[in-house]
Design an enzyme around this catalytic site. Structure first.
Site, PDB file in Angstrom:
ATOM      1  N   ASP A 159       0.868  -1.177   0.000  1.00  0.00           N
ATOM      2  CA  ASP A 159       0.000   0.000   0.000  1.00  0.00           C
ATOM      3  C   ASP A 159       0.903   1.224   0.000  1.00  0.00           C
ATOM      4  O   ASP A 159       1.767   1.354   0.875  1.00  0.00           O
ATOM      5  CB  ASP A 159      -0.885   0.027   1.245  1.00  0.00           C
ATOM      6  CG  ASP A 159      -1.906  -1.100   1.274  1.00  0.00           C
ATOM      7  OD1 ASP A 159      -2.195  -1.662   0.201  1.00  0.00           O
ATOM      8  OD2 ASP A 159      -2.408  -1.411   2.374  1.00  0.00           O
ATOM      9  N   GLU A 241      -8.978   0.274  -4.562  1.00  0.00           N
ATOM     10  CA  GLU A 241      -8.130   1.003  -3.622  1.00  0.00           C
ATOM     11  C   GLU A 241      -6.987   1.661  -4.385  1.00  0.00           C
ATOM     12  O   GLU A 241      -6.096   0.964  -4.874  1.00  0.00           O
ATOM     13  CB  GLU A 241      -7.568   0.054  -2.546  1.00  0.00           C
ATOM     14  CG  GLU A 241      -8.642  -0.586  -1.675  1.00  0.00           C
ATOM     15  CD  GLU A 241      -8.068  -1.580  -0.676  1.00  0.00           C
ATOM     16  OE1 GLU A 241      -6.854  -1.918  -0.767  1.00  0.00           O
ATOM     17  OE2 GLU A 241      -8.826  -2.027   0.217  1.00  0.00           O
ATOM     18  N   HIS A 244      -3.332   0.397  -3.414  1.00  0.00           N
ATOM     19  CA  HIS A 244      -3.029  -1.037  -3.298  1.00  0.00           C
ATOM     20  C   HIS A 244      -2.463  -1.591  -4.610  1.00  0.00           C
ATOM     21  O   HIS A 244      -3.130  -1.556  -5.645  1.00  0.00           O
ATOM     22  CB  HIS A 244      -4.335  -1.758  -2.933  1.00  0.00           C
ATOM     23  CG  HIS A 244      -4.241  -3.237  -2.769  1.00  0.00           C
ATOM     24  ND1 HIS A 244      -4.492  -3.870  -1.575  1.00  0.00           N
ATOM     25  CD2 HIS A 244      -3.959  -4.224  -3.649  1.00  0.00           C
ATOM     26  CE1 HIS A 244      -4.367  -5.173  -1.736  1.00  0.00           C
ATOM     27  NE2 HIS A 244      -4.041  -5.412  -2.982  1.00  0.00           N
TER      28      HIS A 244
END
Length: 269
Positions: A159, A241, A244
Site C-alpha cells: 500500500d 483502492e 493497493h
C-alpha cells in the site's frame, strides 16, 4: 524425646514426598519459536533506503484504533522482486522530485485475523468518524472492505502513495483526538505529507476506487501518476483502492505467511 522423633520422622517423610513430586513434575512447556520468513523476503530499506516509510499498523492510527497484531517493528518487509521493482520506480520518481511512501507491505495472517475479530465486534466503532463514516460496520465483509485472507500475506503487495520532495514529516496521531472523514478536503482530514489523492489511506468508501468519476483534477492526475509509474515496473493496481498494488508474477502466489513484521524475521536474507 519420643515426640521429637515423631516430628522428625514426619518432616523427613514430607521432604521425601516433595523430592518425588519435584522429580516427576513435567518440565514447563517451551515457548514455540516464531516462524521466520523464507529466502526471498527482504526489508525494503535494504534494497532502497530512500523510500519513505510510514508503517501505519504499528500505530494506533488505524481503522481499529490500535496497533495491529503481528506488527513488531515499523519495517516494510517484501519479496525481493517486489522490493527491486519499487527501487526502479523510486529512481524514476526522484528525478522528477517525488518519492514513494509505503503504508503497509507484507501483512501476517495474525493481523488479518485481528481485522476479522474487530469487524465482527459491531460495538467497537471508535474510528468510524475517520475511516468508514458512511458505511455500516455490519456491511464491511459484504462490501469487501474486510476479508479472511489478504494478498498482503503473500508478500508481494504494498500500500503506497507519493510524496513531493522535500518531504515534511507527518505529525503523530494522538489517540482520542477529533476525527475528520477520510474523504474530507485535504486541509480538513488527518494531515499527511503525501500528495492529494482525494481520500486518505484505508478510506472505506467508493471514493477510494482508483477511477471513481467524482475524483477529478489534480487528485485524479496524482492517482494516475502513481498507477502509471508502478505499472511500468510490473505492479497491478486493485481498482477498489488507489493505494493497493501487487507485483506480478508473485514469488509466492499460493502461500499466506504468518511470521511477524520484524527485522529478525528476515535476518541474514
Amino acid at each position: 524425646m519420643t515426640g521429637m522423633r515423631s516430628v522428625l520422622r514426619a518432616l523427613a517423610t514430607a521432604a521425601a514426598a516433595l523430592l518425588v513430586a519435584t522429580a516427576v513434575s513435567p518440565a514447563p512447556a517451551q515457548a514455540r519459536p516464531e516462524p521466520k520468513a523464507p529466502e526471498g523476503f527482504v526489508t525494503l530499506r535494504s534494497v532502497d533506503p530512500t523510500i519513505v516509510q510510514e508503517m501505519r499498523y504499528t500505530t494506533a492510527h488505524t481503522f481499529l484504533g490500535e496497533r495491529v497484531d503481528g506488527y513488531r517493528q515499523p519495517v516494510c518487509v517484501l519479496t525481493r522482486p517486489a522490493a527491486r521493482a519499487l527501487h526502479l520506480a523510486q529512481k524514476r520518481l526522484l528525478r522528477q522530485g517525488y518519492s514513494l511512501k509505503v503504508y503497509d507491505c507484507y501483512r501476517p495472517q495474525r493481523a488479518v485475523d485481528h481485522f476479522v475479530r474487530w469487524a465482527k465486534d459491531l460495538d467497537d466503532q471508535a474510528m468510524k468518524g475517520e475511516f468508514y463514516p458512511l458505511v455500516d460496520k455490519s456491511r464491511l465483509f459484504d462490501d469487501g472492505y474486510i476479508a479472511e485472507k489478504s494478498g498482503h500475506s503473500r508478500g508481494s503487495t504494498v500500500d503506497m502513495t507519493l510524496v513531493r520532495l522535500p518531504a515534511l514529516p507527518t505529525r503523530p496521531y494522538r489517540p482520542g483526538e477529533p476525527l475528520a472523514p477520510c474523504f474530507a478536503p485535504k486541509g480538513e482530514r488527518f494531515p499527511d505529507n503525501s500528495v492529494d489523492m482525494g481520500t486518505g489511506y484505508d478510506c472505506f468508501d467508493t471514493l477510494s476506487h482508483t477511477d471513481d468519476p467524482r475524483i477529478q483534477g489534480a487528485q485524479r492526475a496524482n492517482r494516475h501518476f502513481l498507477k502509471r509509474t508502478l505499472t511500468d515496473v510490473g505492479f497491478v493496481n486493485l481498482p477498489e483502492e488507489w493505494w493497493h498494488f501487487t507485483h506480478k508474477p508473485e514469488l509466492f502466489p499460493d502461500t499466506y505467511f504468518d511470521f511477524p513484521v520484524d527485522r529478525r524475521s528476515v535476518a541474514g536474507h
